[in-house]
Write an enzyme that holds these catalytic residues in place. Structure first.
Site, PDB file in Angstrom:
ATOM      1  N   THR A   1     -37.098 -38.340 -28.880  1.00  0.00           N
ATOM      2  CA  THR A   1     -37.819 -39.266 -29.772  1.00  0.00           C
ATOM      3  C   THR A   1     -39.025 -39.846 -29.034  1.00  0.00           C
ATOM      4  O   THR A   1     -38.970 -40.063 -27.822  1.00  0.00           O
ATOM      5  CB  THR A   1     -36.858 -40.387 -30.204  1.00  0.00           C
ATOM      6  OG1 THR A   1     -35.848 -39.801 -31.018  1.00  0.00           O
ATOM      7  CG2 THR A   1     -37.573 -41.474 -31.009  1.00  0.00           C
TER       8      THR A   1
ATOM      9  N   SER B   1     -43.620 -40.303 -28.875  1.00  0.00           N
ATOM     10  CA  SER B   1     -44.862 -39.552 -29.080  1.00  0.00           C
ATOM     11  C   SER B   1     -44.897 -38.266 -28.254  1.00  0.00           C
ATOM     12  O   SER B   1     -45.446 -37.251 -28.714  1.00  0.00           O
ATOM     13  CB  SER B   1     -46.060 -40.441 -28.736  1.00  0.00           C
ATOM     14  OG  SER B   1     -45.967 -40.904 -27.402  1.00  0.00           O
TER      15      SER B   1
ATOM     16  N   ASP C   1     -36.926 -34.477 -23.954  1.00  0.00           N
ATOM     17  CA  ASP C   1     -37.134 -35.861 -24.400  1.00  0.00           C
ATOM     18  C   ASP C   1     -38.163 -36.551 -23.504  1.00  0.00           C
ATOM     19  O   ASP C   1     -38.375 -36.135 -22.362  1.00  0.00           O
ATOM     20  CB  ASP C   1     -35.792 -36.619 -24.349  1.00  0.00           C
ATOM     21  CG  ASP C   1     -35.771 -37.832 -25.258  1.00  0.00           C
ATOM     22  OD1 ASP C   1     -36.826 -38.241 -25.766  1.00  0.00           O
ATOM     23  OD2 ASP C   1     -34.670 -38.398 -25.445  1.00  0.00           O
TER      24      ASP C   1
ATOM     25  N   GLY D   1     -38.885 -46.532 -27.544  1.00  0.00           N
ATOM     26  CA  GLY D   1     -38.844 -46.153 -28.959  1.00  0.00           C
ATOM     27  C   GLY D   1     -37.542 -46.523 -29.647  1.00  0.00           C
ATOM     28  O   GLY D   1     -37.375 -46.247 -30.848  1.00  0.00           O
TER      29      GLY D   1
ATOM     30  N   GLU E   1     -30.089 -40.810 -27.797  1.00  0.00           N
ATOM     31  CA  GLU E   1     -30.673 -39.944 -26.757  1.00  0.00           C
ATOM     32  C   GLU E   1     -29.692 -39.743 -25.608  1.00  0.00           C
ATOM     33  O   GLU E   1     -29.556 -38.632 -25.072  1.00  0.00           O
ATOM     34  CB  GLU E   1     -31.970 -40.573 -26.237  1.00  0.00           C
ATOM     35  CG  GLU E   1     -33.102 -40.522 -27.252  1.00  0.00           C
ATOM     36  CD  GLU E   1     -34.329 -41.314 -26.843  1.00  0.00           C
ATOM     37  OE1 GLU E   1     -35.404 -41.022 -27.362  1.00  0.00           O
ATOM     38  OE2 GLU E   1     -34.198 -42.237 -26.015  1.00  0.00           O
TER      39      GLU E   1
ATOM     40  N   LYS F   1     -46.111 -42.223 -16.395  1.00  0.00           N
ATOM     41  CA  LYS F   1     -44.673 -42.530 -16.401  1.00  0.00           C
ATOM     42  C   LYS F   1     -44.007 -42.252 -15.049  1.00  0.00           C
ATOM     43  O   LYS F   1     -42.861 -42.637 -14.836  1.00  0.00           O
ATOM     44  CB  LYS F   1     -43.956 -41.700 -17.475  1.00  0.00           C
ATOM     45  CG  LYS F   1     -44.588 -41.733 -18.850  1.00  0.00           C
ATOM     46  CD  LYS F   1     -44.427 -43.093 -19.489  1.00  0.00           C
ATOM     47  CE  LYS F   1     -44.956 -43.131 -20.922  1.00  0.00           C
ATOM     48  NZ  LYS F   1     -44.286 -42.239 -21.836  1.00  0.00           N
TER      49      LYS F   1
HETATM   50  O1  LIG Z   1     -36.974 -43.221 -24.944  1.00  0.00           O
HETATM   51  C1  LIG Z   1     -37.721 -43.029 -25.869  1.00  0.00           C
HETATM   52  C2  LIG Z   1     -37.402 -43.423 -27.250  1.00  0.00           C
HETATM   53  O2  LIG Z   1     -36.195 -44.126 -27.303  1.00  0.00           O
HETATM   54  C3  LIG Z   1     -39.011 -42.321 -25.658  1.00  0.00           C
HETATM   55  O3  LIG Z   1     -38.735 -41.013 -25.265  1.00  0.00           O
HETATM   56  C4  LIG Z   1     -39.792 -43.052 -24.607  1.00  0.00           C
HETATM   57  O4  LIG Z   1     -39.976 -44.396 -25.042  1.00  0.00           O
HETATM   58  C5  LIG Z   1     -41.154 -42.400 -24.384  1.00  0.00           C
HETATM   59  O5  LIG Z   1     -41.917 -42.493 -25.540  1.00  0.00           O
HETATM   60  P1  LIG Z   1     -43.403 -41.949 -25.598  1.00  0.00           P
HETATM   61  O6  LIG Z   1     -43.330 -40.477 -25.357  1.00  0.00           O
HETATM   62  O7  LIG Z   1     -43.889 -42.305 -26.973  1.00  0.00           O
HETATM   63  O8  LIG Z   1     -44.178 -42.663 -24.520  1.00  0.00           O
END
Ligand SMILES: O=C(CO)[C@H](O)[C@H](O)COP(=O)(O)O
Length: 226
Positions: free
Chosen positions: A29, A31, A84, A100, A106, A124
């Site tokens: 989940t 972007s 993920d 998210g 997850e 990240k």
């Molecule tokens: O853990 C998550 C959702 O629960 C997402 O994978 C994490 O927040 C990264 O999100 P993004 O790719 O939008 O930066």
């Protein structure tokens, strides 16, 4: 110079290259995960034969729109490969997830997976996880009690505004002054009645694809970490 979205997409495409015919794939989940779902949808349109399970309603909607066959995870005991995103990932393949809000599903899908790969842009990648907010999913019935316990632990908890998870629960974002012993923190959180899950992923991640300025680096877990 590549944009953040270019890097998210590059990491996603690299991870999706691991997918083979016949696999049952776990779809994350967020972007970055959405870029992976998009890339997987393109490979499915070209003839790749896979089925998938999803970690959120949003990812399920996107995957279905792209023609990916989605199975009910309640009927699935084992997944081949899960892809993920993450909010932070370090060289131990320890991750913080859940910005998210999907960290409970997850974590379950990751635990059921033979292999889990994280995909991320270079922002990240950290030396040691701990700067990002650490989300916990809380049963609404328990929120006042859980907030008291988290405050006593020095977690600086805040309830996420106007937000419910796909299961109808609350998310509390925590920030610990230090996360020197993530395993101890994970055990403490897991032992609090009313907390249903948290965003510390310490054993689930096998590898990560991290893209910085268009260059994808692969990080592979080297046995047990602490
Ligand atoms: O853990 C998550 C959702 O629960 C997402 O994978 C994490 O927040 C990264 O999100 P993004 O790719 O939008 O930066």
């Amino acid at each position: 110079m590549a944009s953040i979205d270019d890097d998210k997409k590059a990491a996603a495409v690299a991870a999706v290259a691991e997918v083979r015919d016949g696999m049952l794939v776990g779809l994350g989940t967020g972007s970055t995960a959405a870029f992976a779902i998009q890339a997987l949808g393109e490979r499915v349109a070209e003839g790749l034969q896979i089925r998938a399970v999803v970690t959120s309603e949003a990812s399920g909607k996107l995957a279905r729109e792209l023609g990916i066959e989605i199975l009910d995870f309640a009927t699935i005991a084992q997944v081949d490969l899960t892809i993920d995103g993450a909010d932070e990932i370090d060289s131990r393949c320890f991750a913080i997830k859940g910005a998210g809000g999907a960290m409970l599903r997850e974590k379950i899908v990751a635990a059921a997976s033979a292999r889990m790969v994280v995909i991320a842009d270079g922002s990240k990648r950290v030396d040691r996880i701990g700067a990002a907010k650490l989300p916990v999913e809380v049963l609404p019935f328990a929120i006042a009690y859980v907030m008291r316990v988290l405050t006593d632990l020095g977690a600086a908890p805040t309830v996420r505004d106007n937000y419910r998870t796909d299961q109808g629960n609350l998310v509390v974002d925590c920030h610990f002054a230090t996360l020197e012993d993530p395993r101890a923190t994970a055990a403490t959180l897991a032992a609090i009645p009313g907390i249903l899950g948290h965003g510390l992923f310490l054993d689930e991640v096998n590898a990560a694809y991290i893209a910085t300025n268009g260059v994808v680096t692969r990080l592979e877990r080297m046995g047990a970490s602490d």
